[in-house]
Design a protein around this motif. Structure first.
Motif, PDB file in Angstrom:
ATOM      1  N   THR A 231     -14.350  -2.922  -9.997  1.00 40.93           N
ATOM      2  CA  THR A 231     -14.320  -2.012  -8.853  1.00 40.93           C
ATOM      3  C   THR A 231     -12.921  -1.423  -8.728  1.00 40.93           C
ATOM      4  O   THR A 231     -11.939  -2.172  -8.677  1.00 40.93           O
TER       5      THR A 231
ATOM      6  N   PRO B 150     -10.533   2.026  -6.849  1.00 39.16           N
ATOM      7  CA  PRO B 150      -9.211   1.387  -6.919  1.00 39.16           C
ATOM      8  C   PRO B 150      -9.223  -0.017  -6.306  1.00 39.16           C
ATOM      9  O   PRO B 150      -9.953  -0.282  -5.366  1.00 39.16           O
ATOM     10  N   PHE B 151      -8.355  -0.876  -6.856  1.00 41.83           N
ATOM     11  CA  PHE B 151      -8.272  -2.262  -6.419  1.00 41.83           C
ATOM     12  C   PHE B 151      -6.858  -2.755  -6.694  1.00 41.83           C
ATOM     13  O   PHE B 151      -6.311  -2.508  -7.768  1.00 41.83           O
TER      14      PHE B 151
ATOM     15  N   ASP C  99     -12.314   6.037  -8.972  1.00 44.52           N
ATOM     16  CA  ASP C  99     -13.759   5.910  -8.807  1.00 44.52           C
ATOM     17  C   ASP C  99     -14.482   7.252  -8.959  1.00 44.52           C
ATOM     18  O   ASP C  99     -15.688   7.355  -8.708  1.00 44.52           O
TER      19      ASP C  99
ATOM     20  N   GLN D 214      -7.659   6.716   0.206  1.00 46.04           N
ATOM     21  CA  GLN D 214      -8.748   5.772   0.427  1.00 46.04           C
ATOM     22  C   GLN D 214      -8.207   4.451   0.961  1.00 46.04           C
ATOM     23  O   GLN D 214      -7.055   4.089   0.727  1.00 46.04           O
TER      24      GLN D 214
ATOM     25  N   TYR E 176      -1.200   5.551  -6.909  1.00 47.50           N
ATOM     26  CA  TYR E 176      -2.494   6.099  -6.498  1.00 47.50           C
ATOM     27  C   TYR E 176      -2.424   7.548  -6.022  1.00 47.50           C
ATOM     28  O   TYR E 176      -3.449   8.161  -5.739  1.00 47.50           O
TER      29      TYR E 176
ATOM     30  N   ARG F 281       0.834  -1.209   0.000  1.00 47.48           N
ATOM     31  CA  ARG F 281       0.000   0.000   0.000  1.00 47.48           C
ATOM     32  C   ARG F 281       0.869   1.260   0.000  1.00 47.48           C
ATOM     33  O   ARG F 281       0.574   2.241  -0.683  1.00 47.48           O
TER      34      ARG F 281
ATOM     35  N   TYR G  37      -8.553   1.341   0.025  1.00 47.34           N
ATOM     36  CA  TYR G  37      -8.947   0.397  -1.012  1.00 47.34           C
ATOM     37  C   TYR G  37      -8.481  -1.016  -0.638  1.00 47.34           C
ATOM     38  O   TYR G  37      -7.523  -1.196   0.106  1.00 47.34           O
TER      39      TYR G  37
ATOM     40  N   ASP H 231      -6.987   8.505  -4.788  1.00 49.62           N
ATOM     41  CA  ASP H 231      -7.065   7.122  -4.319  1.00 49.62           C
ATOM     42  C   ASP H 231      -6.115   6.813  -3.164  1.00 49.62           C
ATOM     43  O   ASP H 231      -6.410   5.945  -2.330  1.00 49.62           O
TER      44      ASP H 231
END
Length: 264
Positions: A197, A199-200, A162, A171, A156, A148, A173, A168
């Motif tokens: 879906t 961000p992923f 989204d 978030q 991100y 992350r 995610y 992002d």
């Protein structure tokens, strides 16, 4: 506000909070090292990171001055989580804020937490869209927090996938562990078949991975040098046993692999 906390005059920009020249990530469980990152042990670097990513929005002593513009204490303390961390308001045993600490690794006790959120340096990384991290001579990033952190720093941080008006990186995610996809840490590019879906992102363990990194699955690789373990003294015998020759058997897997890779 000015450095003293007074309102700025009309047309005068507020002073900027300096940005660190290193990437960092905040963890509230485990330690920086357990998440594949590095502890911040220098007071100036610790203050720089916390001012940028924690005290930049707080006025914990309610004096009208953003905490990042104050010369709050950062003592070196023992028997608390390792590394660099601010103290969250309401933490038992603390009554003065803002307040932060550095705990040396050799005297540290316990894990990072919501009360003591640790600031960690991210590893140097590179994004690849072909082959795999390992095939390119890099290390896969297999820890969710480290994954992350690098994606928020280098992917991100500029995207709002989204279209909700929130970058992002701010978030929470999902980053599930999945099988049968490229190894390591990678975000999913919008438009990728099978995903709807965003961000992923995902982490795929090495033992269940299949396929290469790609434009749809750009892999984040740790490019810091891989430290080879030291080679212990050894001898090779071709008759009898180690014990019969007055030596000791090597029974630990990593040590066994190291000496076999070193000798013929």
């Amino acid at each position: 506000l000015t450095d003293s906390g007074e309102p700025e005059s009309a047309g005068v920009a507020a002073p900027a909070i300096p940005e660190p020249d290193f990437a960092y990530h905040i963890v509230t469980d485990g330690t920086c090292v357990s998440h594949g990152m590095t502890d911040i042990l220098d007071v100036d670097e610790c203050r720089l990171a916390m001012n940028h990513g924690y005290y930049n929005t707080r006025d914990q002593d309610d004096d009208g001055v953003i905490d990042a513009f104050q010369d709050y204490p950062i003592p070196v303390v023992d028997n608390l989580p390792p590394g660099c961390w601010p103290v969250e308001v309401g933490t038992p045993g603390f009554d003065t804020y803002p307040f932060a600490c550095i705990t040396p690794l050799e005297t540290a006790v316990g894990d990072c937490s919501d009360n003591f959120p640790c600031f960690c340096k991210l590893p140097e990384y590179k994004i690849i869209t072909a082959s795999t991290c390992e095939a390119m001579g890099y290390k896969d990033i297999l820890d969710v927090e480290a994954c992350r952190g690098v994606m928020n720093d280098g992917y991100y941080n500029t995207r709002d996938q989204d279209s909700d008006g929130v970058i992002d990186a701010f978030q929470d995610y999902p980053i599930p562990v999945v099988d049968g996809l490229p190894p390591g840490c990678w975000p999913v590019e919008p438009g990728t078949p099978g995903f709807d879906t965003f961000p992923f992102a995902c982490i795929t363990p090495l033992e269940t991975a299949d396929g290469d990194c790609s434009d749809n699955f750009p892999c984040f690789c740790n490019v810091e040098p891989i430290e080879e373990p030291p080679v212990p003294p050894y001898a090779i015998v071709r008759n009898g046993t180690c014990v019969s020759h007055g030596m000791i058997d090597i029974l630990e897997v990593d040590a066994c692999r190291t000496v076999m890779n070193d000798g013929s």
